[in-house]
Scaffold this motif. Sequence first.
Motif, PDB file in Angstrom:
ATOM      1  N   PRO A 757     -16.013  -2.508  -2.154  1.00 48.18           N
ATOM      2  CA  PRO A 757     -16.102  -2.263  -3.601  1.00 48.18           C
ATOM      3  C   PRO A 757     -14.717  -2.347  -4.246  1.00 48.18           C
ATOM      4  N   LEU A 758     -14.714  -2.475  -5.561  1.00 47.15           N
ATOM      5  CA  LEU A 758     -13.461  -2.628  -6.307  1.00 47.15           C
ATOM      6  C   LEU A 758     -12.528  -1.442  -6.064  1.00 47.15           C
ATOM      7  N   LYS A 759     -13.080  -0.234  -6.015  1.00 43.09           N
ATOM      8  CA  LYS A 759     -12.215   0.942  -5.855  1.00 43.09           C
ATOM      9  C   LYS A 759     -11.496   0.925  -4.498  1.00 43.09           C
ATOM     10  N   VAL A 760     -12.163   0.406  -3.476  1.00 44.26           N
ATOM     11  CA  VAL A 760     -11.525   0.316  -2.152  1.00 44.26           C
ATOM     12  C   VAL A 760     -10.406  -0.717  -2.181  1.00 44.26           C
ATOM     13  N   TRP A 761     -10.647  -1.823  -2.878  1.00 47.59           N
ATOM     14  CA  TRP A 761      -9.610  -2.847  -2.992  1.00 47.59           C
ATOM     15  C   TRP A 761      -8.388  -2.287  -3.724  1.00 47.59           C
ATOM     16  N   LYS A 762      -8.623  -1.468  -4.724  1.00 49.89           N
ATOM     17  CA  LYS A 762      -7.495  -0.851  -5.423  1.00 49.89           C
ATOM     18  C   LYS A 762      -6.710   0.063  -4.478  1.00 49.89           C
ATOM     19  N   SER A 763      -7.433   0.775  -3.624  1.00 56.32           N
ATOM     20  CA  SER A 763      -6.743   1.661  -2.679  1.00 56.32           C
ATOM     21  C   SER A 763      -5.945   0.857  -1.657  1.00 56.32           C
ATOM     22  N   TRP A 768      -0.507  -0.729   0.224  1.00 56.83           N
ATOM     23  CA  TRP A 768       0.465  -1.776   0.550  1.00 56.83           C
ATOM     24  C   TRP A 768       1.729  -1.621  -0.302  1.00 56.83           C
ATOM     25  N   ILE A 769       1.543  -1.285  -1.564  1.00 53.71           N
ATOM     26  CA  ILE A 769       2.684  -1.179  -2.480  1.00 53.71           C
ATOM     27  C   ILE A 769       3.514   0.066  -2.191  1.00 53.71           C
ATOM     28  N   LYS A 770       2.857   1.171  -1.835  1.00 53.16           N
ATOM     29  CA  LYS A 770       3.567   2.429  -1.632  1.00 53.16           C
ATOM     30  C   LYS A 770       4.249   2.484  -0.271  1.00 53.16           C
ATOM     31  N   GLU A 771       3.568   1.991   0.777  1.00 54.45           N
ATOM     32  CA  GLU A 771       4.104   2.161   2.130  1.00 54.45           C
ATOM     33  C   GLU A 771       5.133   1.093   2.492  1.00 54.45           C
ATOM     34  N   THR A 772       4.914  -0.123   2.048  1.00 55.40           N
ATOM     35  CA  THR A 772       5.857  -1.255   2.239  1.00 55.40           C
ATOM     36  C   THR A 772       6.329  -1.421   3.682  1.00 55.40           C
ATOM     37  N   GLU A 773       5.441  -1.176   4.640  1.00 51.30           N
ATOM     38  CA  GLU A 773       5.749  -1.509   6.026  1.00 51.30           C
ATOM     39  C   GLU A 773       5.597  -3.025   6.195  1.00 51.30           C
ATOM     40  N   GLN A 775       3.751  -4.899   8.097  1.00 47.36           N
ATOM     41  CA  GLN A 775       2.372  -5.367   8.120  1.00 47.36           C
ATOM     42  C   GLN A 775       1.740  -5.272   6.737  1.00 47.36           C
ATOM     43  N   GLN A 776       2.096  -4.220   5.998  1.00 46.70           N
ATOM     44  CA  GLN A 776       1.565  -4.078   4.637  1.00 46.70           C
ATOM     45  C   GLN A 776       2.063  -5.214   3.734  1.00 46.70           C
ATOM     46  N   ILE A 777       3.318  -5.604   3.903  1.00 47.08           N
ATOM     47  CA  ILE A 777       3.870  -6.694   3.090  1.00 47.08           C
ATOM     48  C   ILE A 777       3.160  -8.003   3.405  1.00 47.08           C
ATOM     49  N   VAL A 778       2.878  -8.249   4.691  1.00 46.89           N
ATOM     50  CA  VAL A 778       2.182  -9.484   5.089  1.00 46.89           C
ATOM     51  C   VAL A 778       0.787  -9.513   4.489  1.00 46.89           C
ATOM     52  N   GLU A 779       0.032  -8.405   4.607  1.00 49.41           N
ATOM     53  CA  GLU A 779      -1.327  -8.370   4.072  1.00 49.41           C
ATOM     54  C   GLU A 779      -1.318  -8.493   2.551  1.00 49.41           C
ATOM     55  N   PHE A 780      -0.364  -7.829   1.913  1.00 53.69           N
ATOM     56  CA  PHE A 780      -0.257  -7.945   0.456  1.00 53.69           C
ATOM     57  C   PHE A 780      -0.019  -9.397   0.051  1.00 53.69           C
ATOM     58  N   PHE A 813       9.544  -1.623  -3.461  1.00 52.68           N
ATOM     59  CA  PHE A 813       8.530  -2.587  -3.020  1.00 52.68           C
ATOM     60  C   PHE A 813       9.014  -4.010  -3.263  1.00 52.68           C
ATOM     61  N   SER A 814       9.515  -4.285  -4.459  1.00 50.57           N
ATOM     62  CA  SER A 814      10.008  -5.632  -4.762  1.00 50.57           C
ATOM     63  C   SER A 814      11.141  -6.017  -3.829  1.00 50.57           C
ATOM     64  N   LYS A 815      11.971  -5.040  -3.473  1.00 55.67           N
ATOM     65  CA  LYS A 815      13.083  -5.327  -2.567  1.00 55.67           C
ATOM     66  C   LYS A 815      12.568  -5.706  -1.190  1.00 55.67           C
ATOM     67  N   GLN A 816      11.495  -5.042  -0.722  1.00 54.76           N
ATOM     68  CA  GLN A 816      10.924  -5.364   0.580  1.00 54.76           C
ATOM     69  C   GLN A 816      10.266  -6.741   0.578  1.00 54.76           C
ATOM     70  N   VAL A 817       9.586  -7.061  -0.525  1.00 55.79           N
ATOM     71  CA  VAL A 817       8.987  -8.396  -0.640  1.00 55.79           C
ATOM     72  C   VAL A 817      10.085  -9.451  -0.664  1.00 55.79           C
ATOM     73  N   ALA A 818      11.180  -9.146  -1.361  1.00 51.04           N
ATOM     74  CA  ALA A 818      12.309 -10.079  -1.415  1.00 51.04           C
ATOM     75  C   ALA A 818      12.923 -10.256  -0.030  1.00 51.04           C
ATOM     76  N   GLN A 819      13.040  -9.168   0.711  1.00 50.08           N
ATOM     77  CA  GLN A 819      13.588  -9.256   2.067  1.00 50.08           C
ATOM     78  C   GLN A 819      12.726 -10.169   2.936  1.00 50.08           C
ATOM     79  N   ASN A 820      11.423 -10.068   2.778  1.00 49.74           N
ATOM     80  CA  ASN A 820      10.499 -10.929   3.520  1.00 49.74           C
ATOM     81  C   ASN A 820      10.630 -12.388   3.080  1.00 49.74           C
ATOM     82  N   ALA A 821      10.963 -12.601   1.810  1.00 49.58           N
ATOM     83  CA  ALA A 821      11.041 -13.955   1.254  1.00 49.58           C
ATOM     84  C   ALA A 821      12.260 -14.730   1.746  1.00 49.58           C
TER      85      ALA A 821
END
Length: 954
Positions: A757-763, A768-773, A775-780, A813-821
Amino acid sequence: MINKFTTSAGTQTHTICVDMHCHSSYSDGVLSPAQIAKNLSEAGAKFAALTDHNTLAGQKEFSSELEKYDIGYISGVEITTKHNDYVLHMLAYGFDPESPELGTLFEKKVNTTAEEFMELKVYLTSSEIISLIHRAGGVAILAHPHLTEPDFERMLVLVDELKKKQIDGIEAIYGQSTDELNQKLVKAALQRDLVPTAGTDYHDPAEQKPGMVIDMEHWKAFRDALIKTPLAKEAASLRPEPKKKKNRWFSFAINIFLPAFLSLVLFTGALFIFLLPYFESTLMDKKREEIRQLTQVAWGVLNEAYEEEQSGQMTLEQAQGLAKERISALRYGVDNKDYFWLQDTTPRILMHPYREDLNNHDVTDFKDEQGTRIFVEFSNLALEKGEGYVNYIWQWMDDPDRLEPKESYIRYFKPWGWVIGTGVYTSDVHAEILKLQRYIVIISSAVIGVVLLLLVYMIRQGLLLEKSKREASRLLKESTQRYKALSEAATEGALFVSGGRCRYANAVMYELLGCNSNRIDLLYLNDVFPEVKENKEWLAYVSEGVGSDGTDIIKGVIRRCSGDLLSCELTVKKSAGEQDSGMMILIKRSDDVGRHTGTQAALGRLLNIPGSIAIDLADSIKKASKASEVVVICKKTSGTVASLLENGTSSIAIAHMISTITDLATQRFIELGIDEIGTAPAPFAFLALGSQGRQAQTLLSDQDNALIYLPDSEKDEKTVRDYFLKLASIVCDNLELAGYPKCEGGMTASNPKWCKPLKVWKSYFKKWIKETEPQQIVEFSIMFDYRTVYGDNELSAELRDYIFSEINGEKYFSKQVAQNAVTFKTPLRLFGNIKSSSGAGIDVKTPAIAIICFSRLYSIRHSVSESNTLLQLDRIKSLGIISDARHRDTVTAYEMLLRLRLWNQVLETQHNERLDNYIDPDRLGSMEKVLLRESFKEIDELQSMIERDFLSLV
């Protein structure tokens, strides 16, 4: 003597030699499939089938060998089954050898003896076996019916019963029967509208010869039955299974290089596995003996002081002080830095020349780097055994910052309760062994060099012969490839004919004939171009060999496999007077001109596709009434990629086309799924992820998708969840059949985790945004590139708004995504040369992902909702983040990398290689290498922007 059977006594003017019933050593035959193929060639056979009992094990070998002798191959097997009180042998022909059902049927392993194969019974009824053969795309034939039931009248009753169960024919022409009986069986088959087949039941060359000469009309009846099978119609444009590429150098490697290599390996192995360890052990034993003897000498110094104390020459304190002083002065080894130390059994250090900080201190808790309480170990050994060896970690001589493994010998001086010891560093031993190893490597290299020089002389003649062979093969291959390239890119149907037989056709021709690639070589030239008045001019043109420049267009007709005649315009691309060397015939339907709709024309303009290839795929998919029809259409699209690239079509447009076809197929599979399981119980959106979400699929792309739904509070939650999981499974399974494998990481809507459901997708996104591990960055990153393919777009839009609201203010979060990039490092050497990826070639997918990561990162920062990379770059440019020049350079680099991936996959398909994203540098032209280097430089610039804008923030 070749077996002969003709219905016209004494005439063989219109006959053909075939054998549809042969047995190899894989069942109860004597010969291997290769030997049978050779014997068939000597007998003059034109077509053959291997029909081993209840096994398909010999099919690949038989097919490959027949190809060498230019004999047409037809898949075959003889299946044991039951019908009432009869044990029947059912012959299956023309089926798919990779059929899962047949594979399961024959998965039982048996020994290859005649008795065991004949005793093997497949416990399925005749009706079940016939149905199974039909599902596998084959025809079902009753083998040697007169042997099953010797009484002719009762045999006819058996045949009539099997006719009701949809049997296709009987083996009426049998090599071990009389002509009279064969005549009667042929007549009986024709009266019942059954196909008569011919076979020798070939088992042993000592008992019979292979091959039967029969009337052409009987052969054509059987052949037409094969061509008209449902599988042939449904797979009309599918490619045959690619064959493994042969390695020309294999025989050299086995016969010459391998023995020499093994000799060198054995020689080197003997040195490193046996000799060096022996030297090391011997050297270590020598070192141990040295320190034992040295300790004995130092122990004597203690004993001498003890005797002086006992004789009254000095007090105990004076004797012990003198002993410490004398032991402290003892040195030996390199630079006289090896030493002795003293301790008692408390343990307490009495004297250590390099660790004065330990002197007169209790060292019970002193541990080395491995956690060993070494001085306690010394004490225990001294008290238990009096002397011995101990391994531990200690500083290097007088250097406290360097730690090395050490082995010491200690001895107990019982009168005073002292322990004395000295040691040897094992690294000294290893250093000496390394010197020996280097010496051995030099000697081994010299030996290898001499052996290689000898090998050069030995293989020189072989290489010259192989070179000549390879050159001849190259010329033949180039000729064949030219014909194939011409036919694939042609706007008409293209048919290649050699020796009077049809050998190859393009997708358009398969559709015109209603045939497929597995059946094309069953047809002769006169099967396609019948002798009718409409073909009078055409047949004269072919037989006389005129118009060899291929400019003359002549009207005529072709006979489709269904028997219908189709009006066409015909052109020969090679002199028809050289039929044995082959000719290409181009065919266009007379009513093709102006037949396409405006939608088709628009698609053609968009993709730069030649007119007759610009089929309205979208309309075809929308009109498909079954999932299997959509599967066939999807598999047809991959064959157009090479032609599109050759015609100069943008690689971005091609990738967009592949993605669009996937979208349309997904939509139709959803509609068919809803028709099957009922209306959706709640609003939902089916999302495309990854490369499909970005509309950038290639021939290697798998399926990444997900499903969002909005539960209805009035409906049972489990019922809603089960419905959407079932719908997603139907869609994903059909996409897999259509050539889009499921994501290995399970990123598909059929996975319960990604059907929520939509609410689960929001969670999910919040986590992914809060934890920024990592694996979370890859899935995001995978999930962020989503796009609605079917359903309620408002659901996905609401989710997108939620994602941007959660990201707002999350700088970490943006910094972690940038690091992955910026993890990708361009493979450029010091002077701009490109290095391969660990010998696998040049990776061209990862740098494209680097551009995608750049685009995604700035889209996240500026809340850009587009998932398509090019649209994101356009938006980034409009925001003033990158200049027009940088935008053009980035798009050019992206398009270049995508084109290289597509070209590489096309070439791998043509060479029957496994598809991947690694390019052989030898396949790159000089301009392509320059553009690739410039693309890598552009990626370096983009990553510098990321580091400046994101990673330099405090």
